[in-house]
Design a protein around this motif. Structure first.
Motif, mmCIF file in Angstrom:
data_model
loop_
_atom_site.group_PDB
_atom_site.id
_atom_site.type_symbol
_atom_site.label_atom_id
_atom_site.label_comp_id
_atom_site.label_asym_id
_atom_site.label_seq_id
_atom_site.Cartn_x
_atom_site.Cartn_y
_atom_site.Cartn_z
ATOM 1 N N LYS A 70 0.820 -1.203 0.000
ATOM 2 C CA LYS A 70 0.000 0.000 0.000
ATOM 3 C C LYS A 70 0.859 1.261 0.000
ATOM 4 N N ASN A 71 0.400 2.250 -0.722
ATOM 5 C CA ASN A 71 1.066 3.545 -0.743
ATOM 6 C C ASN A 71 0.545 4.364 0.430
ATOM 7 N N LYS A 72 1.362 4.610 1.427
ATOM 8 C CA LYS A 72 0.932 5.308 2.630
ATOM 9 C C LYS A 72 0.733 6.800 2.416
ATOM 10 N N ASP A 73 1.116 7.301 1.256
ATOM 11 C CA ASP A 73 0.942 8.721 0.978
ATOM 12 C C ASP A 73 -0.494 9.073 0.630
ATOM 13 N N THR A 74 -1.311 8.060 0.337
ATOM 14 C CA THR A 74 -2.712 8.321 -0.004
ATOM 15 C C THR A 74 -3.512 8.551 1.264
ATOM 16 N N GLU A 75 -4.527 9.426 1.179
ATOM 17 C CA GLU A 75 -5.316 9.802 2.346
ATOM 18 C C GLU A 75 -6.100 8.628 2.919
ATOM 19 N N ARG A 76 -6.477 7.675 2.101
ATOM 20 C CA ARG A 76 -7.349 6.592 2.555
ATOM 21 C C ARG A 76 -6.619 5.260 2.697
ATOM 22 N N HIS A 77 -5.307 5.277 2.856
ATOM 23 C CA HIS A 77 -4.560 4.018 2.863
ATOM 24 C C HIS A 77 -4.988 3.103 4.005
ATOM 25 N N GLU A 78 -5.470 3.690 5.121
ATOM 26 C CA GLU A 78 -5.890 2.865 6.252
ATOM 27 C C GLU A 78 -7.148 2.067 5.942
ATOM 28 N N ARG A 79 -7.934 2.515 4.960
ATOM 29 C CA ARG A 79 -9.165 1.808 4.608
ATOM 30 C C ARG A 79 -8.950 0.786 3.489
ATOM 31 N N LEU A 80 -7.731 0.696 2.975
ATOM 32 C CA LEU A 80 -7.438 -0.190 1.854
ATOM 33 C C LEU A 80 -6.713 -1.443 2.316
ATOM 34 N N SER A 81 -6.974 -2.547 1.626
ATOM 35 C CA SER A 81 -6.232 -3.790 1.884
ATOM 36 C C SER A 81 -6.258 -4.638 0.621
ATOM 37 N N LEU A 82 -5.237 -5.470 0.466
ATOM 38 C CA LEU A 82 -5.126 -6.343 -0.702
ATOM 39 C C LEU A 82 -5.477 -7.765 -0.273
ATOM 40 N N SER A 84 -6.193 -11.996 -0.797
ATOM 41 C CA SER A 84 -5.346 -13.083 -1.293
ATOM 42 C C SER A 84 -5.500 -13.306 -2.793
ATOM 43 N N ASP A 85 -6.650 -12.926 -3.353
ATOM 44 C CA ASP A 85 -6.854 -13.051 -4.798
ATOM 45 C C ASP A 85 -6.502 -11.763 -5.527
ATOM 46 N N CYS A 86 -5.809 -10.867 -4.834
ATOM 47 C CA CYS A 86 -5.325 -9.581 -5.369
ATOM 48 C C CYS A 86 -6.435 -8.545 -5.559
ATOM 49 N N SER A 87 -7.648 -8.847 -5.125
ATOM 50 C CA SER A 87 -8.715 -7.854 -5.213
ATOM 51 C C SER A 87 -8.456 -6.738 -4.196
ATOM 52 N N LEU A 88 -8.990 -5.569 -4.489
ATOM 53 C CA LEU A 88 -8.791 -4.402 -3.631
ATOM 54 C C LEU A 88 -10.009 -4.223 -2.736
ATOM 55 N N ASN A 89 -9.786 -4.261 -1.433
ATOM 56 C CA ASN A 89 -10.879 -4.081 -0.481
ATOM 57 C C ASN A 89 -10.853 -2.652 0.054
ATOM 58 N N ILE A 90 -12.017 -1.983 -0.003
ATOM 59 C CA ILE A 90 -12.161 -0.621 0.514
ATOM 60 C C ILE A 90 -13.184 -0.653 1.630
ATOM 61 N N LYS A 91 -12.763 -0.278 2.826
ATOM 62 C CA LYS A 91 -13.666 -0.268 3.966
ATOM 63 C C LYS A 91 -14.382 1.073 4.081
ATOM 64 N N ASN A 92 -15.628 0.990 4.530
ATOM 65 C CA ASN A 92 -16.421 2.192 4.806
ATOM 66 C C ASN A 92 -16.365 3.176 3.633
ATOM 67 N N VAL A 93 -16.883 2.747 2.518
ATOM 68 C CA VAL A 93 -16.848 3.536 1.281
ATOM 69 C C VAL A 93 -17.508 4.897 1.487
ATOM 70 N N THR A 94 -16.901 5.934 0.940
ATOM 71 C CA THR A 94 -17.469 7.280 0.967
ATOM 72 C C THR A 94 -17.748 7.735 -0.461
ATOM 73 N N GLU A 95 -18.440 8.866 -0.574
ATOM 74 C CA GLU A 95 -18.736 9.396 -1.905
ATOM 75 C C GLU A 95 -17.477 9.836 -2.631
#
Length: 301
Positions: A70-82, A84-95
Motif C-alpha cells: 500500500k502507498n501510505k501517501d494516499t489519504e485513505r490508505h488505512e481503509r485499503l487492503s489487498l 489473497s486473490d489480489c482484489s482491492l478491499n475498501i472499507k467504509n466507502v465514501t462518496e
C-alpha cells in the motif's frame, strides 16, 4: 510520459464503453458506509507484482498499491487492503471513493495476463443542513412538525453522465418505504429528480425527498434505491429519530398516559396485597369460635 499514456488508455476505454455499451470493465454500484471488494485478474501465485491505480479525474492518477504494498501517501490508505486473490478491499466507502480503478501485474517489466478495470459508482444520501441540528450519513435527529429534505446522489465517473446512465444503462433512482413501495404514490412526499455538474466533476444523478414530519415518523426508515434494468443494485437507508422530550405532541400524550398507569399500578400493588391479607384473616376468624365461647366440661357433683 507515463501519465499521458495512462490518460490515452483511459480515454480509449471510455470511448469504447460509450460506443459499444461494454468495455470489459466491471461496473460496481455500492452505497456509502459499507465495504466493497474490487476484482483483479490474478495470473500469478501471489500478489507481490500487483498494482492498483485509481483515476478520479482526468488530471488525477493515484497509485494505491505498488508491488503488492500500500502507498501510505494516499489519504485513505488505512481503509485499503489487498486480498489473497489480489482484489482491492475498501472499507467504509465514501462518496469520494467513486471513480475508475485498474489492477495490473508486471514481472520484470512484462505484463502478466490482462488488466482488470472497475468503474465504482457510489450512492450517498445527505440531509438538508437547515432541516436538522444533528445528522449523520444514515440517521438524523429532528423534531416533528418540521420539514426535512433528503438528497440521494449517485457519484459516477467521467463518461457516465446522468443522461447516459438513465437512457442507455437503465439506471433509476427511487425513494421507497420500508416495504419497498415507491413514495411517489404518496401525496405527502415531494420527490424530484435532477442532475448536478461542474467543470471539475461529471454529471451526477440526484433524487430528493421533501416532507413534513409527523409524530408517527419517529424511527421511520426511508430508503434511496438504485435499480439497473429493474434489478435492485444497492440502496441507502435513512432513519429519522426525534430529539428532545418524548412527552410532547400527540405521541407524548399517549406516553404520559402509559407512564401514569404504570405508576398507579406500582403504588397500588402493596395496598391490594395488604387488603387481601386482612380479608383472609377475617375469613379465618369466622370459621373458628373464640376461646370464650368454647363450652367447658360439666364437673361431676
Amino acid at each position: 510520459m507515463s501519465d499521458q499514456c495512462d490518460l490515452c488508455l483511459l480515454g480509449l476505454i471510455i470511448l469504447s464503453s460509450l460506443l459499444t455499451g461494454t468495455s470489459g470493465a466491471d461496473r460496481v454500484f455500492i452505497s456509502s458506509g459499507v465495504d466493497v471488494s474490487l476484482p483483479c485478474n490474478k495470473h500469478l501465485s501471489d500478489c507481490k507484482s500487483t498494482s492498483w491505480i485509481y483515476y478520479n479525474r482526468f488530471t488525477e492518477i493515484v497509485e494505491l498499491i505498488t508491488g503488492g504494498i500500500k502507498n501510505k501517501d494516499t489519504e485513505r490508505h488505512e481503509r485499503l487492503s489487498l486480498e489473497s486473490d489480489c482484489s482491492l478491499n475498501i472499507k467504509n466507502v465514501t462518496e469520494e471513493d467513486y471513480g475508475y480503478y485498474r489492477c495490473t501485474q508486471y514481472v520484470n517489466g512484462e505484463q502478466q495476463g490482462t488488466d482488470a478495470y472497475v468503474y465504482l459508482h457510489v450512492l450517498h444520501v445527505s440531509v438538508s443542513p437547515s432541516s436538522s441540528s444533528s445528522s449523520s450519513s444514515s440517521q438524523t435527529e429532528i423534531s416533528p412538525g418540521r420539514s426535512v429534505t433528503l438528497s440521494c446522489q449517485l457519484y459516477s465517473y467521467f463518461g457516465f453522465s446522468c443522461n447516459f446512465l438513465v437512457s442507455y444503462e437503465g439506471v433509476e433512482l427511487l425513494w421507497v418505504n420500508q416495504a419497498g413501495v415507491d413514495l411517489k404514490t404518496d401525496s405527502r412526499y415531494q420527490i424530484s429528480s435532477s442532475s448536478s455538474s461542474s467543470s471539475s466533476s461529471p454529471d451526477h444523478c440526484i433524487i430528493t425527498l421533501t416532507t413534513t414530519l409527523l409524530d408517527e415518523d419517529d424511527n421511520r426508515e426511508w430508503r434511496c434505491q438504485l435499480t439497473v434494468g429493474n434489478q435492485v443494485q444497492t440502496s441507502v437507508r435513512y432513519t429519522v429519530k426525534y430529539s428532545g422530550d418524548p412527552a410532547s405532541g400527540t405521541a407524548g400524550l399517549l406516553y404520559r398516559v402509559i407512564v401514569s398507569i404504570v405508576e398507579m399500578a406500582v403504588f397500588a400493588a402493596p395496598t391490594v396485597i395488604l387488603l387481601q391479607i386482612i380479608c383472609a384473616r377475617r375469613a379465618g376468624r369466622k370459621d373458628s369460635k373464640p376461646p370464650e365461647e368454647i363450652e367447658m366440661p360439666t364437673i361431676l357433683q
